[in-house]
Scaffold this active site. Structure first.
Site, PDB file in Angstrom:
ATOM      1  CG  HIS A 129      -6.044   6.598  16.114  1.00 40.04           C
ATOM      2  ND1 HIS A 129      -7.195   5.871  16.053  1.00 40.04           N
ATOM      3  CD2 HIS A 129      -5.439   6.427  14.915  1.00 40.04           C
ATOM      4  CE1 HIS A 129      -7.290   5.267  14.886  1.00 40.04           C
ATOM      5  NE2 HIS A 129      -6.221   5.584  14.177  1.00 40.04           N
ATOM      6  CB  SER A 144      -5.458  11.469   9.326  1.00 38.57           C
ATOM      7  OG  SER A 144      -5.468  10.121   9.710  1.00 38.57           O
ATOM      8  CE  LYS A 148     -10.252   7.795  -1.298  1.00 38.59           C
ATOM      9  NZ  LYS A 148     -10.487   9.236  -1.298  1.00 38.59           N
ATOM     10  CG  ASP A 149      -7.609   2.931   4.110  1.00 43.77           C
ATOM     11  OD1 ASP A 149      -7.259   3.805   3.291  1.00 43.77           O
ATOM     12  OD2 ASP A 149      -7.513   3.075   5.342  1.00 43.77           O
ATOM     13  CD  GLU A 171      17.004  -6.857  -3.428  1.00 47.64           C
ATOM     14  OE1 GLU A 171      17.567  -7.016  -4.532  1.00 47.64           O
ATOM     15  OE2 GLU A 171      15.917  -7.366  -3.149  1.00 47.64           O
TER      16      GLU A 171
END
Lengths: 260, 411
Positions: free
Chosen positions: B218, B222, B246-247, B290
């Site tokens: 922040h 972004s 949107k997220d 894994e």
């Protein structure tokens, strides 16, 4: 089908590495058999699993424990409590009496399945040094799952049917048990099932194949008794999420409508 | 950090105003998650930060419930996990969510890392943001590794044996370090206990580093698919409602894929051998970690020397820390880097190939293949990136985000 859906999902998530199946050895790949519990809506065949319990109780239980199950769990196979009490009426389980002395008493619904041997050392001693595996999660614990268990139970090849090459390559003697699907082929367990090994109460003809498939159905249930609940919940969760995704998309379009 | 985000908010609710005057949490949320100016041109790759956050919270929530029902003892751990499945109400659901949640957390983070690389999000002024991300990735790997040991199956035990034994490659003190890690001379109850304690602790450290990651994000905001800085309000939209929606949509779509695996193939990503209780006397035919560790496992085994393998494996992650300085190009987004774009594709293929190498026994052609793929991995970071920045001719950058967005719309 399940594999297909999942493969698609995984590919979407750019996860090619997860789908790697690890195949090795000279053992034949267990042939795929249709199971009642397969697919997103598959359920356990109660009648087959009940017959499978009979096979377990009359044959497998002599050597293999099923330690994660209690007799009360059998009611999930569509049996009433009284029916289960009837099934276990001759089973004796170890306990301590009020004086702290070890005793045997009749099994109750709340008891865990009786173990054939008092401990792992005794189990190993009675079986040429290797304790027979517990069967509680055996279907989940083997590559190939139910297909492998069924193939193993029906995959014994008598010594006189082996080719000279097989006898030579795997150093098989007359006393060995040769199994087409067992890693290394030589298996300590003698062929456990054969035609008419049990007599089914419901009149089903007890062929080797029928017994093997029934006991596999039972063991699949024993490995994952909550599977039907899982699939039912899954259908509801995914329907809910699909509806929510639709709503979210509509709102997102609305919010962004003045920006593009 | 928020001085540029517009005027301070005024709260009409007296209680909120009273609290905010003393503890400005409402101002913070308002500035950082509501009015926060965010580039208007994100594609769906930018969802994966939010998705990873959701997965982190989900892992902690399910993990705490599991911990209340789990017994960290070598004789009881395996059965206690099965008891969770069988006897704890909805216990199977919590365990399937947690077990597959680890995989899906890694899927989200791997896509998030790919996005950062493809669009050059690590470049100035976001180097520390990137480095904090690599720290989170490392912490996740440690947490996932120790979590996989807890069910005390065969792969738990033997995976732990392989990974902890790596430290014995360190000259002189190696063996002492391994004994110290194990809490004894073999993997046993002390090992399981400390792994359980650390598996519970590390996620909260991850939360703290994620908080720093967000703070660093922040400061300059972004990056975006064009890799150019926003030049004014016409290039940005407020975070809420534009990106919360949107997220949110992206998170739900991700959860659908996750649910398909959780409810219809919960053991698909796992190894059947982990349903066999750990047995120190029986080594599984193939010890595999894994899936999310397979590329690194392949790098470890590609080097014929044990110490060399360990150095290569840790080096594969160490290069990520210095990535901002290895990449000499001033252009961030691969959209405007005609050669780099294809190099990124090759790197993805290379990592997938490494994954397959890690899943297969180190024999036959898998050995040279894993060696070539390992060499290419380091070639990409240590030689290709520094050189490419000097010789590549980037395409012309658009004058502004708004300009590019509106042109695309018109065309």
């Amino acid at each position: 089908m399940r594999r297909l859906i999942v493969s698609g999902a995984i590919a979407l998530a750019a996860l090619a590495t997860g789908a790697v199946a690890i195949a090795a050895g000279t053992e034949a790949h267990p042939p795929h058999k249709h199971w009642h519990f397969q697919g997103p809506f598959g359920t356990y065949d109660r009648a087959a699993a009940q017959r499978g319990y009979q096979v377990y109780a009359e044959v497998c239980a002599a050597c293999h424990s099923l330690s994660l199950l209690a007799y009360r769990n059998l009611t999930e196979l569509g049996l009433t409590e009284n029916q289960v009490k009837g099934l276990i009426k001759d089973i004796q389980v170890p306990d301590l009496n009020d004086d702290g002395q070890p005793i045997e008493r009749p099994a109750r619904l709340s008891d865990s399945f009786r173990k054939p041997f008092p401990n792992a050392a005794a189990a190993a001693a009675a079986n040429n040094g290797k304790a027979p595996p517990d069967l509680s999660v055996i279907v989940k614990a083997r590559e190939g799952g139910p297909d492998y268990i069924y193939a193993l139970l029906t995959g014994y090849v008598p010594f006189d049917k082996l080719t000279p090459e097989q006898i030579k390559e795997f150093a098989v003697t007359k006393d060995d048990n040769f199994n087409a699907y067992f890693p290394g082929h030589k298996i300590a367990m003698a062929p456990p099932l054969s035609d008419d090994k049990v007599t089914y109460a419901d009149g089903t003809k007890a062929t080797l194949s029928q017994e093997a498939s029934d006991v596999t159905e039972f063991l699949a249930w024993a490995s994952e008794p909550y599977m039907e609940d899982r699939k039912r919940t899954g259908v509801r969760v995914i329907l809910f999420l699909l509806a929510l995704a639709g709503l979210m998309y509509a709102v997102k379009r609305q919010v962004w409508s003045n920006k593009h | 950090m928020a001085s540029s985000h517009g005027t301070p908010p005024v709260f009409n609710n007296k209680v909120i105003a009273w609290i905010d005057h003393r503890l400005p949490i409402f101002s913070y949320v308002e500035k950082e998650y509501h009015t926060f100016p965010t580039p208007r041109n994100f594609n769906y790759f930018w969802n994966f930060g939010a998705i990873a956050t959701v997965m982190l919270v989900l892992m902690i929530a399910t993990g705490v419930v599991l911990a209340t029902n789990y017994t960290p003892h070598v004789l009881m751990a395996f059965d206690s996990v099965e008891r969770i499945d069988r006897d704890v109400p909805q216990g199977w659901l919590i365990r399937d969510l947690h077990m597959n949640g680890a995989s899906f957390f890694f899927i989200a983070v791997y896509i998030h890392i790919f996005r950062g690389m493809y669009y050059g999000s690590y470049k100035a002024p976001r180097e520390l943001l990137w480095i904090l991300g690599v720290v989170i990735f490392l912490l996740m790997m440690a947490t996932a590794f120790m979590g996989y040991v807890l069910p005390w199956g065969q792969m738990s035990f033997w995976g732990a044996t392989v990974i902890t034994s790596l430290f014995s490659a360190i000259p002189v003190v190696g063996d002492s370090i391994v004994t110290w890690l194990w809490g004894g001379f073999s993997i046993g109850n002390p090992t399981l206990n400390r792994f359980f304690a650390l598996h519970y602790l590390l996620p909260f450290i991850i939360v703290a580093v994620v908080a720093l990651h967000v703070v660093a994000l922040h400061v300059h905001g972004s990056n975006n698919p064009l890799g150019i800085d926003p030049k004014g309000p016409q290039d940005t939209v407020p975070f809420h409602p534009y990106y919360t929606m949107k997220d949110g949509f992206g998170v739900v779509v991700f959860l659908i894929v996750y649910s398909i695996v959780v409810f219809f193939a919960p053991d698909y990503l796992g190894d059947a051998a982990n349903y066999i209780q750990a047995d120190p006397l029986v080594t599984p035919t193939h010890i595999v970690p894994e899936w999310y560790f397979l590329p690194f496992y392949a790098i470890l085994r590609a080097v014929p020397d044990k110490l060399g393998g360990v150095i290569a494996m840790f080096g594969a992650i160490a290069v990520l820390f210095v990535l901002p300085w290895l990449d000499t190009s001033r252009v961030r987004s691969a959209t405007f880097r005609p050669i780099y774009k294809w190099c990124m594709l090759l790197l993805v293929i290379d990592v997938v190939v490494l994954g397959f190498c890690g899943a297969n026994p180190p024999a036959g052609f898998w050995i040279p293949l894993s060696q070539v793929a390992t060499l290419y991995y380091f070639f990409h970071f240590l030689i290709l990136l520094p050189v490419l920045g000097k010789i590549e001719r980037p395409l012309p950058l658009p004058p502004s985000i708004a300009d590019a967005v509106l042109k695309k719309k018109a065309g």
